[in-house]
Structures are given as C-alpha cells and as structure tokens.
Design a protein around this motif. Sequence first.
Motif, mmCIF file in Angstrom:
data_model
loop_
_atom_site.group_PDB
_atom_site.id
_atom_site.type_symbol
_atom_site.label_atom_id
_atom_site.label_comp_id
_atom_site.label_asym_id
_atom_site.label_seq_id
_atom_site.Cartn_x
_atom_site.Cartn_y
_atom_site.Cartn_z
ATOM 1 N N PRO A 92 15.740 76.940 -37.395
ATOM 2 C CA PRO A 92 15.423 78.196 -36.525
ATOM 3 C C PRO A 92 14.968 79.306 -37.744
ATOM 4 O O PRO A 92 14.043 79.991 -37.397
ATOM 5 N N ALA A 93 15.871 79.421 -38.913
ATOM 6 C CA ALA A 93 15.473 80.495 -39.483
ATOM 7 C C ALA A 93 14.288 80.413 -40.590
ATOM 8 O O ALA A 93 13.634 81.326 -40.388
ATOM 9 N N ILE A 94 14.040 79.042 -40.716
ATOM 10 C CA ILE A 94 12.543 78.728 -41.633
ATOM 11 C C ILE A 94 11.517 78.826 -40.420
ATOM 12 O O ILE A 94 10.560 79.316 -41.142
ATOM 13 N N ALA A 95 11.629 78.602 -39.431
ATOM 14 C CA ALA A 95 10.510 79.072 -38.091
ATOM 15 C C ALA A 95 10.100 80.098 -38.071
ATOM 16 O O ALA A 95 9.154 80.761 -38.090
ATOM 17 N N GLU A 96 11.313 81.002 -38.379
ATOM 18 C CA GLU A 96 11.111 82.634 -38.339
ATOM 19 C C GLU A 96 10.487 83.329 -39.395
ATOM 20 O O GLU A 96 9.538 84.158 -39.493
#
Length: 327
Positions: free
Chosen positions: A304-308
């Motif tokens: 989720p962090a990399i997606a954001e």
Amino acid sequence: MLNKGITLRGIEVFEALARSGSVAQAAQATGLSQPAVSQQMRNLEAAVGAELVDHTRRPMRLTQAGQMFLRRAGLALSELRQAQSEVTVMDLAHLDALNLGVIDDFDDDLTPRLATILGDSLTGCRFRMITAGSNELADALREKSLHMALSAQIDSKLDAVLEYPLARDPFIIVTPAATPHDPAALLSGDTHLPFLRYAEDQLIARQIEAHLAAQGHSLPARFEIGSHLALMAMVARGIGWAITTPLGYMRAARFHNKLAACPLPTPVPARTISLFAGAEWSGPVPRDIAQTVRQLMQTHMIAPAIAELPWLAEGFHLLEDDNRIGD
C-alpha cells in the motif's frame, strides 16, 4: 484471461528487479540465473505490450508503465502471499508458552492479524503479546521476560539473541501538503517551518539525530513529541515538518490528505525491522513467525505504501532471512 506470457514467476522477477534495479540482485532474490531473469522480463514486457523497465540505465529504473503495472501486480502478489500465510499451519502446537513483544508501529495493521494467526496455531499454549517501543522490547529480551520481539534494530548488542531481518524501513521527510518545501532548504533551516522531533528517549529519535549530525545539519530544538500520531497531526496542521519512515507515515493514514512525503537527499538512512528471539528458540518456530510477518508486512504495509508513493519501491522492501546471533 491473462495474456499469454504473464506468469506469476515473471511478476515476481519484475518485482525483484524493480526493488533492486539490478539483474544480478534480482537473480539472487528469485533463485534464477541472470539470463533467466532477463528472459522472464522480455516475456513479460512482450505480453504486457509495453517497456516496464528502462534497460539503458544503471541501476535500472521503472518506466511510467512499469510504475503503474507494479502498483497493480504488487498488490496481486501481496494477496497471494497473504493467502499462503493464512493457509500455512505453523508448527506451534507443541509450545507451552510464548511471550511475544511487538513494536507499536504495527498496532494498526499487523498486530491484530498476527495475533489471530498465532492464536489459531497456539493450541493449549499460554500466549502473551505486548506492544511497546523498541527500547522497552530490547530491555524485556535482556531480562528474558519476552521470548521474542518484533522491533527496530537497536544500537547495542543483545547477548545470545538471534536476529531475523524482516524489512528495510528508510527515513523520509513529511511536510504539510499545503506548504511543501525543498528537502535541502528544510535540512539547512532555510524555511519558516520548524523541525518537529520525536521524543529524545525514543530509538527513532536517536537514529534521526545521528544522521543529521553525520550530514552536518543542526536544527533548533523547539518541538519534541512522544506520540507519533500527535507528531503527524502537527505536520498536517502546518505547524512544522518531520522525519519519519514509511511505516510511520502509513500509520497516519487519517492525515494523508494534509501531508506530503518526499525522500531524504542521499545517502538515505534506514532502520531495519527484525524479529529477535532468544538463542534457545533457534529452529523452525522463529523462522515460521518471521516468514508470516514478512508476508503480512508486504501485503498490508509495503504494497500500500508503494502504491501511494511509488518512489519508495527502491528503499522500502523485505529483507532475506539471514539470521545472526548477538555477541
């Protein structure tokens, strides 16, 4: 139906290459030869119909199409890994007791899931789980009131304690979204925004201060905040800026619409998140727990962090299982 040539192995190779930027390192991470890694990438790019990696750069960088594909494919891989962890029965039924400490960074996402998974496996076992800061967990390991702890890597050695590295958690800059600033200007104190520090008794505060000092940065000590969410709330309000990590940033999801994150100038420091276990616990139990935590971190924190924030892909990632014992 997926296009012919899009395979799970190909996506895993692509993820490893995106993380390292190196065919050699991707080969090491996936257990393939370098020619096999290159072939997997050619097959995947042909099937997708777009160049995913800029092969002319060293280290390799993702193209815009590659960043988009990684966000979607990474989430799919994370879900598959999570499914695997949930159907894998850890061999914990023989344990009489397990005292586990967990860093408070995991309170929102990982700790409840881990407690559920362990609870299903620990039949007939007295199970105790606590959450605390890294320094407190280290003290509990020294006093042997905890058998294991999920914690940031501490500065001092822990005698007769095995370490299972889990993830690299790099430091990042967080500013108010309404007033973003150049990182160099923030670090040199050339802005009106004050620097908001973590409380000095916290391990993360000492690590940040050590990096600032090593880079020759001296920022006035005006604010010192012990609560992570309070610190992020102050940044969101526009009171100042802070240095945290992706794990810390993702805990403050409620403030993300009022926060802006950017990387620190190189060299970028990072902390290591590890599972620590008393040497008497060597064997499959800590390894199984460590692997389960890696899968949970990838699914619920890293992906989720990399997606954001796609630029996190190079520095925020899992670490291989290379346990070592303290001196």
